[in-house]
Design a protein around this motif. Structure first.
Motif, PDB file in Angstrom:
ATOM      1  N   GLN A 241       0.828  -1.214   0.000  1.00  0.00           N
ATOM      2  CA  GLN A 241       0.000   0.000   0.000  1.00  0.00           C
ATOM      3  C   GLN A 241       0.864   1.265   0.000  1.00  0.00           C
ATOM      4  OE1 GLN A 241      -3.128  -0.046   2.924  1.00  0.00           O
ATOM      5  NE2 GLN A 241      -4.068  -1.867   2.057  1.00  0.00           N
ATOM      6  N   ASN A 249       5.629   4.240  -2.844  1.00  0.00           N
ATOM      7  CA  ASN A 249       4.480   5.067  -3.204  1.00  0.00           C
ATOM      8  C   ASN A 249       4.631   5.572  -4.637  1.00  0.00           C
ATOM      9  OD1 ASN A 249       1.997   6.060  -2.333  1.00  0.00           O
ATOM     10  ND2 ASN A 249       2.835   8.059  -1.844  1.00  0.00           N
ATOM     11  N   ARG A 257      -4.543   7.752  -3.286  1.00  0.00           N
ATOM     12  CA  ARG A 257      -4.671   8.256  -1.922  1.00  0.00           C
ATOM     13  C   ARG A 257      -5.196   9.688  -1.897  1.00  0.00           C
ATOM     14  NH1 ARG A 257       0.683   6.268   1.467  1.00  0.00           N
ATOM     15  NH2 ARG A 257      -0.145   4.236   2.068  1.00  0.00           N
ATOM     16  N   GLU A 261      -8.692   8.990  -0.392  1.00  0.00           N
ATOM     17  CA  GLU A 261      -8.481   9.066   1.051  1.00  0.00           C
ATOM     18  C   GLU A 261      -8.563  10.509   1.553  1.00  0.00           C
ATOM     19  OE1 GLU A 261      -4.969   7.027   2.322  1.00  0.00           O
ATOM     20  OE2 GLU A 261      -5.512   5.151   1.301  1.00  0.00           O
TER      21      GLU A 261
END
Length: 295
Positions: A241, A249, A257, A261
């Motif tokens: 993740q 990342n 994200r 998120e």
């Protein structure tokens, strides 16, 4: 008169074919064009915490320049792309040569060689999570059996990128091998007969004949894998993740994200369009290379 009638009949058939295919063409174009246009429009918008939307102009794109996470994600994306593509091309060519020369290899063995790329990425990711578990995984058990120290694998900022590259290479090297194998089977046998008569060694034959003739096929495989590798997501999301920290990342993970998120849809759209431009640039570069090495 008969020629005129035949021409009218052909024109009528073309119109009928166009009318029959028009709904499918319109639907396909709409399915492709609408998400792209909508994403471009979103990239010029900004959304407040209350959901209020306003026009932001080029603010989302100018933010990219000063965003440290964007540049880190770009570096991770390129590092994974270069390492994974190099591994898959080298081992894919080797596996294709093995399958090409091993004529008597049983069909079940050939199927096992190429089976990993038919496995769903989610399944492959979960399988490698178990294998690479620092405490109970088979990988560290083998290392310790050989007297070597265990590794943190996916939990190590140093080793996470090479580990993810190895996982992806394990899954997609057979795909590259199949493409190269098709290229090998299409090569003219006469050049190999001439090389054999001249007494060329197997290495010289590969270096001077096989590899140059295979270059267009290899570049084609590189193009197909580049599209996937530059938008690396599934294996990373399942295994790390983006962690540990932000060590793995990629731009795709970072965009996900930011959008889902932190709900910064405008900036996430700008990130994804930037990634799309990078993918298109890589494909165009490889296409030009393929034209240069074509025979």
């Amino acid at each position: 008169m008969s020629d005129t009638a035949a021409t009218l009949t052909q024109d009528r058939q073309k119109l009928e074919m166009a009318a029959l295919s028009a709904p499918a063409v319109v639907f396909t174009v709409a399915m492709i064009a609408f998400p792209v246009v909508y994403t471009i429009w979103l990239s010029f918008q900004t959304f407040s915490s209350t959901g209020k939307q306003s026009f932001a102009g080029l603010a989302n794109y100018s933010k990219l320049i000063s965003d440290v996470e964007f540049w880190h994600g770009l570096w991770v994306t390129i590092a994974l792309f270069v390492l994974s593509l190099a591994l898959q091309l080298v081992f894919g060519i080797w596996l294709a040569l093995v399958l090409f020369h091993a004529k008597r290899l049983p069909g079940i063995v050939r199927s096992l060689f190429i089976s990993p790329f038919m496995m769903p990425p989610v399944v492959a990711g979960m399988m490698w999570l178990v294998i690479l578990d620092p405490s109970l995984g088979a990988a560290n058990f083998i290392l310790q059996s050989l007297g070597l120290p265990p590794s943190d694998w996916l939990a190590s900022p140093t080793w996470v990128i090479p580990t993810v590259a190895l996982i992806d290479s394990w899954q997609w090297t057979p795909y590259v091998a199949l493409i190269v194998l098709g290229g090998l089977q299409s090569l003219p046998p006469s050049v190999y007969e001439a090389a054999q008569i001249d007494g060329a060694s197997p290495f010289k034959t590969f270096q001077r004949i096989t590899l140059p003739l295979l270059l267009p096929t290899i570049v084609t495989a590189a193009i197909l894998r580049s599209v996937d590798l530059l938008r690396f997501f599934d294996i990373i999301y399942i295994t790390t993740q983006g962690g540990p920290g932000n060590a793995s990342n990629t731009l795709n993970i970072y965009g996900f994200r930011v959008g889902f998120e932190f709900f910064n849809i405008g900036y996430a759209s700008a990130l994804m369009l930037t990634l799309t431009a990078i993918v298109f640039g890589a494909v165009l570069a490889f296409n030009r290379l393929r034209g240069a090495v074509a025979w």
